[in-house]
Design a protein around this motif. Structure first.
Motif: not given
Length: 230
Positions: A21-34
């Motif tokens: 779940q933590l890694l998914q959160g990091g992926l979501d934020v990275a996507r938001d930042a492009g």
């Protein structure tokens, strides 16, 4: 941001699905930042830890510099204060503060883009030295005095009602470091500690007005003090 790599420490005693779940959160934020996410580097398993190592590129004409503040400019704060004290309260009591989570997981890139679009060239991120420490860094580098309006400063709900958690050794060190560079006559000690409290994923203190964010002070010609609170 161009490319990021996860940095993960995860004790074997903790459930693996929580790490996922933590890694998914990091992926979501990275996507938001492009930003592309290129894998994970282990940090060991003695305690839980997570971060991102990021490589990026920037235009020289789009840099918000610590030394670019000019006397006469207003000061804008792009995130409310209190992520540090609420995190300590959570650790001590187990209380959950969704307003703190929302603030800490919000990126600063949109606020920075708005600042640049409105002509700002000076800013500092509010982090480990709290608002007062980073305001001093902006003042010192720009050769101005930062004047903060205590009544205009925004706080996360619950931050100012957590007096038992306001006393932080790092905040006291910041106040000691500022010493004579801080003028805050009449400011209660608890308030001074909150303003010096380290922020987790804090916002930007921008030299300039940014629409949609509160103006919390102004820059004046350098006097004897570098940071003053009124």
């Amino acid at each position: 941001p161009v490319l990021a790599v996860n940095l993960l420490g995860w004790p074997k005693a903790l459930p693996a699905d929580q790490a996922a779940q933590l890694l998914q959160g990091g992926l979501d934020v990275a996507r938001d930042a492009g930003c592309q996410l290129g894998g994970t580097h282990p940090l060991g398993d003695d305690r839980p830890a997570y971060g991102l190592s990021v490589t990026g590129a920037g235009r020289p004409d789009a840099v918000l510099g610590t030394d670019a503040g000019v006397a006469g400019m207003p000061l804008t704060l792009t995130k409310p204060l209190g992520s540090g004290v609420l995190t300590r309260r959570h650790r001590a009591t187990g209380e959950y503060f969704p307003q703190a989570v929302a603030s800490m997981t919000a990126l600063n890139h949109r606020a920075a883009e708005e600042a640049l679009a409105n002509g700002a060239r000076g800013a500092v991120e509010v982090g480990d030295y709290g608002l007062l420490g980073h305001a001093y860094l902006l003042a010192r580098a720009s050769g101005v005095t930062v004047v903060l309006d205590s009544a205009a400063l925004p706080f996360l709900d619950g931050a100012r009602t957590s007096p038992a958690h306001a006393d932080c050794p790092r905040a006291r060190r910041v106040l000691g470091w500022l010493g004579q560079h801080l003028v805050a006559d009449g400011l209660p000690e608890e308030d001074a500690l909150l303003l010096a409290d380290p922020q987790i994923s804090g916002g930007l203190l921008v030299a300039g007005e940014v629409p949609g964010f509160p103006v919390v002070g102004e820059l004046l010609p350098r006097g004897e003090e570098a940071v003053a609170i009124r």
